[in-house]
Design a protein around this motif. Structure first.
Motif, PDB file in Angstrom:
ATOM      1  N   PHE A 252      76.304  42.624  39.987  1.00  0.00           N
ATOM      2  CA  PHE A 252      75.887  41.803  41.121  1.00  0.00           C
ATOM      3  C   PHE A 252      74.367  41.847  41.246  1.00  0.00           C
ATOM      4  O   PHE A 252      73.759  42.913  41.098  1.00  0.00           O
ATOM      5  N   ALA A 253      73.769  40.703  41.531  1.00  0.00           N
ATOM      6  CA  ALA A 253      72.325  40.601  41.707  1.00  0.00           C
ATOM      7  C   ALA A 253      72.016  39.980  43.056  1.00  0.00           C
ATOM      8  O   ALA A 253      72.579  38.944  43.422  1.00  0.00           O
ATOM      9  N   GLY A 254      71.123  40.626  43.818  1.00  0.00           N
ATOM     10  CA  GLY A 254      70.651  40.082  45.082  1.00  0.00           C
ATOM     11  C   GLY A 254      69.341  39.353  44.872  1.00  0.00           C
ATOM     12  O   GLY A 254      68.401  39.905  44.291  1.00  0.00           O
ATOM     13  N   ILE A 255      69.259  38.099  45.337  1.00  0.00           N
ATOM     14  CA  ILE A 255      68.119  37.228  45.054  1.00  0.00           C
ATOM     15  C   ILE A 255      67.293  37.013  46.316  1.00  0.00           C
ATOM     16  O   ILE A 255      67.830  36.792  47.405  1.00  0.00           O
ATOM     17  N   SER A 256      65.962  37.067  46.155  1.00  0.00           N
ATOM     18  CA  SER A 256      65.046  36.905  47.285  1.00  0.00           C
ATOM     19  C   SER A 256      64.006  35.848  46.972  1.00  0.00           C
ATOM     20  O   SER A 256      63.509  35.761  45.848  1.00  0.00           O
ATOM     21  N   ASP A 257      63.652  35.073  47.994  1.00  0.00           N
ATOM     22  CA  ASP A 257      62.659  34.012  47.841  1.00  0.00           C
ATOM     23  C   ASP A 257      61.299  34.504  48.336  1.00  0.00           C
ATOM     24  O   ASP A 257      60.763  34.014  49.321  1.00  0.00           O
ATOM     25  N   HIS A 258      60.751  35.513  47.658  1.00  0.00           N
ATOM     26  CA  HIS A 258      59.386  35.994  47.913  1.00  0.00           C
ATOM     27  C   HIS A 258      59.105  36.221  49.397  1.00  0.00           C
ATOM     28  O   HIS A 258      58.065  35.833  49.915  1.00  0.00           O
ATOM     29  N   GLY A 259      60.044  36.821  50.100  1.00  0.00           N
ATOM     30  CA  GLY A 259      59.804  37.156  51.491  1.00  0.00           C
ATOM     31  C   GLY A 259      60.257  36.097  52.473  1.00  0.00           C
ATOM     32  O   GLY A 259      60.133  36.290  53.678  1.00  0.00           O
ATOM     33  N   ALA A 260      60.792  34.979  51.984  1.00  0.00           N
ATOM     34  CA  ALA A 260      61.296  33.955  52.903  1.00  0.00           C
ATOM     35  C   ALA A 260      62.655  34.380  53.437  1.00  0.00           C
ATOM     36  O   ALA A 260      63.373  35.163  52.827  1.00  0.00           O
ATOM     37  N   PHE A 261      63.017  33.858  54.608  1.00  0.00           N
ATOM     38  CA  PHE A 261      64.310  34.186  55.185  1.00  0.00           C
ATOM     39  C   PHE A 261      65.442  33.615  54.343  1.00  0.00           C
ATOM     40  O   PHE A 261      66.516  34.175  54.271  1.00  0.00           O
ATOM     41  N   HIS A 262      65.192  32.482  53.708  1.00  0.00           N
ATOM     42  CA  HIS A 262      66.233  31.835  52.919  1.00  0.00           C
ATOM     43  C   HIS A 262      65.931  32.012  51.445  1.00  0.00           C
ATOM     44  O   HIS A 262      64.913  31.549  50.935  1.00  0.00           O
ATOM     45  N   GLY A 263      66.829  32.716  50.736  1.00  0.00           N
ATOM     46  CA  GLY A 263      66.689  32.908  49.302  1.00  0.00           C
ATOM     47  C   GLY A 263      67.848  32.255  48.597  1.00  0.00           C
ATOM     48  O   GLY A 263      68.181  31.115  48.868  1.00  0.00           O
ATOM     49  N   ASP A 264      68.532  32.993  47.743  1.00  0.00           N
ATOM     50  CA  ASP A 264      69.649  32.405  47.027  1.00  0.00           C
ATOM     51  C   ASP A 264      70.861  33.320  46.987  1.00  0.00           C
ATOM     52  O   ASP A 264      71.717  33.183  46.138  1.00  0.00           O
ATOM     53  N   GLY A 265      70.911  34.318  47.889  1.00  0.00           N
ATOM     54  CA  GLY A 265      72.131  35.079  48.064  1.00  0.00           C
ATOM     55  C   GLY A 265      72.453  36.047  46.943  1.00  0.00           C
ATOM     56  O   GLY A 265      71.589  36.721  46.400  1.00  0.00           O
ATOM     57  N   VAL A 266      73.745  36.078  46.580  1.00  0.00           N
ATOM     58  CA  VAL A 266      74.272  37.054  45.621  1.00  0.00           C
ATOM     59  C   VAL A 266      74.896  36.330  44.439  1.00  0.00           C
ATOM     60  O   VAL A 266      75.637  35.358  44.612  1.00  0.00           O
ATOM     61  N   TYR A 267      74.591  36.837  43.235  1.00  0.00           N
ATOM     62  CA  TYR A 267      75.159  36.287  42.000  1.00  0.00           C
ATOM     63  C   TYR A 267      75.964  37.364  41.285  1.00  0.00           C
ATOM     64  O   TYR A 267      75.708  38.566  41.430  1.00  0.00           O
ATOM     65  N   LEU A 268      76.947  36.912  40.476  1.00  0.00           N
ATOM     66  CA  LEU A 268      77.832  37.810  39.746  1.00  0.00           C
ATOM     67  C   LEU A 268      77.878  37.434  38.271  1.00  0.00           C
ATOM     68  O   LEU A 268      77.965  36.257  37.920  1.00  0.00           O
ATOM     69  N   SER A 269      77.817  38.450  37.423  1.00  0.00           N
ATOM     70  CA  SER A 269      78.066  38.277  35.992  1.00  0.00           C
ATOM     71  C   SER A 269      79.142  39.263  35.565  1.00  0.00           C
ATOM     72  O   SER A 269      79.132  40.425  35.982  1.00  0.00           O
ATOM     73  N   THR A 270      80.055  38.796  34.724  1.00  0.00           N
ATOM     74  CA  THR A 270      81.093  39.679  34.176  1.00  0.00           C
ATOM     75  C   THR A 270      80.963  39.820  32.665  1.00  0.00           C
ATOM     76  O   THR A 270      81.861  40.335  32.011  1.00  0.00           O
ATOM     77  N   ASN A 271      79.830  39.335  32.104  1.00  0.00           N
ATOM     78  CA  ASN A 271      79.613  39.455  30.656  1.00  0.00           C
ATOM     79  C   ASN A 271      78.203  39.947  30.343  1.00  0.00           C
ATOM     80  O   ASN A 271      77.493  39.386  29.508  1.00  0.00           O
ATOM     81  N   ASN A 272      77.813  41.010  31.071  1.00  0.00           N
ATOM     82  CA  ASN A 272      76.524  41.675  30.843  1.00  0.00           C
ATOM     83  C   ASN A 272      75.320  40.751  31.025  1.00  0.00           C
ATOM     84  O   ASN A 272      74.298  40.901  30.357  1.00  0.00           O
ATOM     85  N   GLY A 273      75.444  39.794  31.929  1.00  0.00           N
ATOM     86  CA  GLY A 273      74.309  38.963  32.287  1.00  0.00           C
ATOM     87  C   GLY A 273      74.152  37.692  31.496  1.00  0.00           C
ATOM     88  O   GLY A 273      73.201  36.934  31.721  1.00  0.00           O
ATOM     89  N   ALA A 274      75.067  37.424  30.564  1.00  0.00           N
ATOM     90  CA  ALA A 274      74.955  36.187  29.780  1.00  0.00           C
ATOM     91  C   ALA A 274      75.161  34.955  30.644  1.00  0.00           C
ATOM     92  O   ALA A 274      74.514  33.922  30.445  1.00  0.00           O
ATOM     93  N   ASN A 275      76.054  35.056  31.627  1.00  0.00           N
ATOM     94  CA  ASN A 275      76.314  33.957  32.552  1.00  0.00           C
ATOM     95  C   ASN A 275      76.411  34.502  33.971  1.00  0.00           C
ATOM     96  O   ASN A 275      76.853  35.630  34.183  1.00  0.00           O
TER      97      ASN A 275
END
Length: 335
Positions: A252-275
């Protein structure tokens, strides 16, 4: 609210009333806000036994003893807490311009432990056995072998350290100002640049032989302790990967928009980051900037950049990672 649909299954004795799918999606399998710390942005989480600690941007440290249902302030109010670490029964908190604080009683009391570290902006803390490492904003890495009573500079003195990862005797440090991931195998006596030079590194995580590094929009993977790296685009280069947590084969990766309140949330990969797939169901649109993630048993917590309540979000891992069978009975027909 969706419509109600009556479905009659022939060959079955039940009449099942099903709420339309849109409503089910809104109820199950999504992020929900907890009674979050009222300290704004949550920069860090740490788990100690059944206790979850959250370090906030504006209002110190908070504690939940019931899996995030309730949170109570546990001191250091008015401080920006950037990082947290646990060593045995000791809780360490890194503070902006205030060094390191230690609690031996689950946050009821805190003591400044800054001999040799005074005045430093501590951005990252990591525990490796009884060794505590503090990464500073512009002064490199410091080591304490006596629970913070004394600190010694152990290198990278011209580097800004943003994050650590620990794997056995390997300690990894991610730099933000000149970039790169550095490794020590002897508690900081020597450091080696493993790669990603000139690339700011915001997050690190280790799972088995895999080392992940989050940068500006890209996730890097090393399968040989940093000797080689492969790159995968996760999102826009204007967005920072601020946090990485791993559960089995799920990253799981948490994404931030350089200190903005609105970023891009949480992403998931199940193949070591390929997708990667965004897992933002339930977040208020647009998804918030996520600064910290924590996995506890079957729960994942996300700490958001916020100036209001609603800084900690919760979701069950089973809702994200698996489809549950609700019946093995097969109707002969339906109407």
């Amino acid at each position: 609210m969706g419509d109600f649909i009556n479905i009659k299954f022939k060959g079955m004795k039940k009449l099942i009333v099903v709420l339309f799918l849109f409503t089910a999606i809104n109820v199950f399998g999504q992020w929900v806000p907890t009674s979050a710390p009222l300290g704004g942005t949550v920069n860090a989480f740490v788990i100690s036994g059944s206790n979850i600690f959250a370090g906030t941007q504006l209002n110190g440290v908070f504690l939940s003893t019931n899996n995030g249902t309730n949170w109570n302030v546990k001191g250091l109010t008015g401080m920006e807490i950037t990082s947290l670490a646990v060593s045995g029964s000791n809780i360490f908190a890194g503070a902006n311009s205030n060094g390191v604080y230690l609690s031996t009683n689950n946050g009821s009391n805190w003591t400044a432990v800054n001999n040799g570290l005074s005045g430093q902006y501590v951005r990252a803390i990591a525990a490796s056995g009884t060794n505590i490492f503090a990464g500073t904003f512009n002064g490199g890495v410091f080591l304490s072998t006596n629970n913070g009573a004394n600190w010694t500079s152990v290198g990278l003195t011209d580097r800004g350290i943003w994050t650590f990862a620990v794997s056995g005797t390997n300690i990894y440090a991610g730099c933000y100002n000149v970039g790169g991931v550095y490794k020590t195998t002897n508690n900081g006596t020597n450091w080696t640049l493993t790669g990603l030079s000139d690339i700011p590194v915001w997050s690190l995580a280790v799972s088995g032989s895999n080392l992940f590094a989050g940068t500006d929009g890209r996730m890097f993977l090393s399968t040989n302790n940093g000797t080689n790296w492969t790159e995968n685009l996760l999102t826009s280069s204007t967005l920072q990967i601020k946090s990485i947590v791993i559960s089995g084969a799920s990253i799981f990766a948490g994404i931030s928009d350089h200190g903005a309140f609105h970023g891009d949330g949480v992403y998931l990969s199940t193949n070591n980051g390929a997708n990667w797939t965004n897992k933002n169901q339930g977040f208020i649109y647009p998804p918030p900037s996520i600064h910290s993630l924590l996995i506890v048993n079957n729960s994942i917590f996300a700490g958001a950049f916020s100036n209001t309540a609603g800084s900690v979000w919760h979701r069950f891992l089973s809702d994200i990672l698996q489809v549950q069978t609700i019946s093995t009975e097969i109707p002969s027909a339906f109407s």
